[in-house]
Design a protein around this motif. Structure first.
Motif, PDB file in Angstrom:
ATOM      1  N   ALA A 286       0.840  -1.206   0.000  1.00  0.00           N
ATOM      2  CA  ALA A 286       0.000   0.000   0.000  1.00  0.00           C
ATOM      3  C   ALA A 286       0.874   1.255   0.000  1.00  0.00           C
ATOM      4  N   LEU A 287       1.995   1.195   0.736  1.00  0.00           N
ATOM      5  CA  LEU A 287       2.872   2.372   0.787  1.00  0.00           C
ATOM      6  C   LEU A 287       3.608   2.578  -0.541  1.00  0.00           C
ATOM      7  N   THR A 288       3.786   1.482  -1.283  1.00  0.00           N
ATOM      8  CA  THR A 288       4.425   1.645  -2.592  1.00  0.00           C
ATOM      9  C   THR A 288       3.442   2.225  -3.608  1.00  0.00           C
ATOM     10  N   ARG A 289       2.173   1.815  -3.465  1.00  0.00           N
ATOM     11  CA  ARG A 289       1.187   2.329  -4.428  1.00  0.00           C
ATOM     12  C   ARG A 289       0.789   3.770  -4.128  1.00  0.00           C
ATOM     13  N   TRP A 290       1.211   4.294  -3.009  1.00  0.00           N
ATOM     14  CA  TRP A 290       0.973   5.701  -2.676  1.00  0.00           C
ATOM     15  C   TRP A 290       2.066   6.502  -3.392  1.00  0.00           C
ATOM     16  N   PRO A 291       1.746   7.203  -4.481  1.00  0.00           N
ATOM     17  CA  PRO A 291       2.817   7.778  -5.315  1.00  0.00           C
ATOM     18  C   PRO A 291       3.767   8.678  -4.533  1.00  0.00           C
ATOM     19  N   ALA A 292       3.278   9.402  -3.528  1.00  0.00           N
ATOM     20  CA  ALA A 292       4.157  10.309  -2.791  1.00  0.00           C
ATOM     21  C   ALA A 292       5.177   9.538  -1.945  1.00  0.00           C
TER      22      ALA A 292
END
Ligand code: HEM
Lengths: 577, 58
Positions: A57-63
């Motif tokens: 999920a943290l990787t898919r968060w572009p920022a």
């Protein structure tokens, strides 16, 4: 401690039992040990797999964009495997043993085979995990051919499945023993019937898994030269999606079990609820077909029959449970004296009891988020807008995370005092845990669905296409959705981590439970006693349920509106004229 | 103890004919059989038949 183990000889076979101080049920110690082992293994893999989920999920968060692309696909493969297969199926083994030997008050068939099954599952899960972590098997848990993983990836899955199949046979064997030894009369209780439904679906699932995984293993060893990609997909999903239907049946059984244990709730009509499970046995597994909706080469007759006509009968089964379970709770609460107005029964339900709160949240989130979006995805025409977008993981995080995982967490709060015989160590924290996890899980489901509606692909490392030859601009709202998904992922990870810590600490350091504290150990209950309704056959016998009728009407309105909104989206996809 | 409270009969009454649906639902191995056969025929076999009819590319 008042708990003593007696050796009882039944049918010429000795088994050691203790008497449960809460229910008076005979608890077969061999079954109890197997339940403990499977539940512990399940929770360990939930912790590992949940952590992987957070990283994804943290990787898919572009920022944030945490992991490199290689690591992203590795971790995503491990996440899918560890949570969807390993956590859930280990826990389901515990549910099968509980719903047979414990609820039917009899000895477990062939506990040694149960241990063999457990060992096979553990070795299989470890083998597949190690293979994935070594880095050459980032083929996603679906392992679509022609992508090829090393042989041990498939071998681990096969061993895991064989172990689970042994667990199913033990469940069926225990039903035979209970009938022979007359530990129940007439029909099995509804919760056991739900577990039977799960077991039947599991047999089909595992058989399909064998049909596809054994040749794929031989292919990766070099003994078979070619596997047809569409044929693989067809048979793989007979396993891949049916395994979700095992979850469905097991979680519905738990939805019936928890109110039965805490409130003495009986189904509105046991016959109707059993018929709803029959709908699952007949039709639920056909839902696998919606994974094939965009494949050319398969007729619309096959697609529409399997994903619409037949599956709506299974959905009807879910609708029946969806009304019967809140109805059972309302009937029990009204019987317990909460009769004022339309909703006193709901307001005064034991919301501070994590088992009840988790169960109710799981029911509502599953129905509103997972159920409705599942019907949308299963409609051939609308599916085309959402196929392989993040909408799909959004949908199934509502079903398997907010639904199944939360339901399994909820029943664990009862298994710890009843089977591990320990008090929950931090009851205040435990009270908040289902809400935290439920909110996080609802968030990841909704925001992934939101991103998917905007066209964002699933299993995609970088939606900015920073190093791609051809670029594409997603609307800014898609970035917002992925950010909110990341935040919800953090919340779900905190809720999930809290669950693991509370349960592990309670099992290791919780105060021992005996007759004097067993009821208190179950958490707040209006009846101040544990009900034995779960192990009986019978109906509530009332249909005076005004609150339930209102809740069900709200659900139907949401369902109809959302379904037609998607048809409207479809009509706007290709502008005519 | 798992107790059975039949909705239609009590111990004192004459034994009644068990309805067909109840007999089906109490026959766990018959349920297992149909639960495996129905998806095998409708999903797997029908699907495999359709796929095997796709002509091989020249
Ligand atoms: C902390 C909790 C969790 C978080 C934050 C999380 C997040 C995610 C995200 C962001 C994806 C990637 C979607 C994509 O890029 O395609 C994903 C995939 C997935 N998740 Fe979770 N998840 C969590 C828990 C779970 C649980 C408990 C289950 C199962 C019971 C589950 C099952 C799956 C599956 C099967 C996939 C698909 C993997 C694939 O596409 O191969 N997740 N999850």
């Amino acid at each position: 401690m008042s708990i003593t183990a007696d050796t009882t000889v039944i049918g010429g076979i000795a088994a050691k039992f203790r008497t449960c101080p809460a229910t008076g049920l005979q608890v077969d110690l061999a079954a109890e040990r197997l339940i403990k082992a499977n539940a512990v293994a399940a929770i360990v893999f939930l912790a590992i797999g949940g952590l992987f989920g957070l990283l994804v999920a943290l990787t898919r968060w572009p920022a944030v964009h945490l992991l490199s692309s290689d690591m992203f696909y590795l971790v995503l493969t491990a996440h899918g495997l560890d949570v969807l297969l390993v956590w859930i199926i280990f826990f389901e083994m515990a549910v099968l043993y509980f719903a047979s030997a414990i609820i039917l008050n009899c000895r477990l068939a062939a506990p040694r085979i149960g241990w063999l099954g457990f060992a096979l599952m553990l070795v299989g899960a470890l083998l597949t995990n190690v293979t994935v972590l070594q880095g050459d098997a980032s083929v996603m848990f679906t392992s679509y051919v022609p992508m090829q993983a090393p042989p041990n990836f498939y071998l681990g899955l096969i061993l895991f499945a064989v172990g689970a199949l042994l667990g199913c046979f033990i469940f069926l064997g225990t039903l035979v023993i209970a009938k022979e030894e007359k530990t129940y009369e007439g029909s099995i209780p509804l919760v056991t019937f739900g577990a039977l439904t799960a077991c039947i679906i599991a047999v089909f699932t595992i058989a399909s898994g064998a049909i596809i995984l054994i040749p794929t293993w031989l292919w990766s060893l070099g003994y078979i030269s070619h596997i047809d990609t569409v044929m693989y997909k067809l048979v793989w999903w007979a396993m891949g999606h049916s395994s979700q239907q095992i979850n469905m049946a097991a979680q519905v059984a738990i939805w019936y079990a928890i109110p039965a244990m805490l409130l003495g709730a009986k189904p509105l009509s046991e016959k109707v609820s059993r018929s709803a499970f029959l709908m699952y046995i007949l039709f639920l597994q056909l839902a696998s077909a919606h994974h094939m909706l965009v494949e050319p080469g398969i007729s619309s007759e096959w697609k529409v029959f399997n994903t619409s006509y037949a599956i709506y009968l299974a959905v009807l089964g879910s609708m029946i449970h969806g009304m019967s379970i809140p109805g059972a709770i309302e009937a029990a609460q009204r019987r317990n004296g909460f009769t004022n107005g339309v909703f006193e029964w709901l307001r005064r339900a034991p919301w501070g009891n994590p088992a009840f709160a988790g169960m109710f949240l799981s029911l509502v989130l599953f129905g509103f988020l997972g159920g409705i979006s599942g019907v949308v995805l299963g409609t051939e025409q609308i599916n085309i807008m959402l196929h392989n977008t993040l909408y799909v993981p959004g949908h199934f995080h509502a079903t398997v995370v907010a639904g199944t995982t939360l339901a399994f967490m909820a029943i664990t709060y009862l298994l710890v005092p009843l089977i591990f015989q320990r008090e929950i160590i931090w009851p205040r924290l435990a009270k908040w845990q289902p809400y935290l996890f439920g909110l996080g899980a609802a968030g990841i489901s909704l925001f992934m669905m939101g991103a998917g509606t905007l066209g964002v692909s699933r299993r995609h490392w970088d939606i900015t296409f920073s190093d791609a030859a051809l670029s594409f601009d997603y609307p800014p709202a898609a970035f917002l959705m992925l950010g909110l998904n990341g935040l919800s992922g953090i919340l779900a990870a905190i809720g999930g981590g809290l669950f693991v810590v509370i349960i592990v600490a309670s099992v290791l350091f919780g105060k021992k439970v005996d007759a004097s504290n067993v009821v208190a150990a179950l958490g707040p209950t209006p009846q101040k006693q544990m009900s034995d309704t779960v192990s009986t056959y019978g109906s509530a016998g009332t249909f005076h349920l005004p609150g339930t009728y209102i809740l069900v009407s709200i659900f139907f309105t949401a369902f109809v509106l959302y379904y037609f909104v998607n048809w409207k989206y479809l009509s706007e996809l290709w502008q005519l004229g | 103890m798992a107790k059975a409270k039949s909705e239609t009969t009590t111990a004192a009454e004459q034994p009644q004919r068990i309805p067909a649906m109840q007999r089906l639902l109490d026959n766990h191995f018959l349920l297992l059989f149909i639960g495996v056969v129905v998806p095998t025929v409708l999903y797997l076999l029908w699907g495999v038949m359709e796929l095997s009819q796709i002509p091989i590319a020249e």
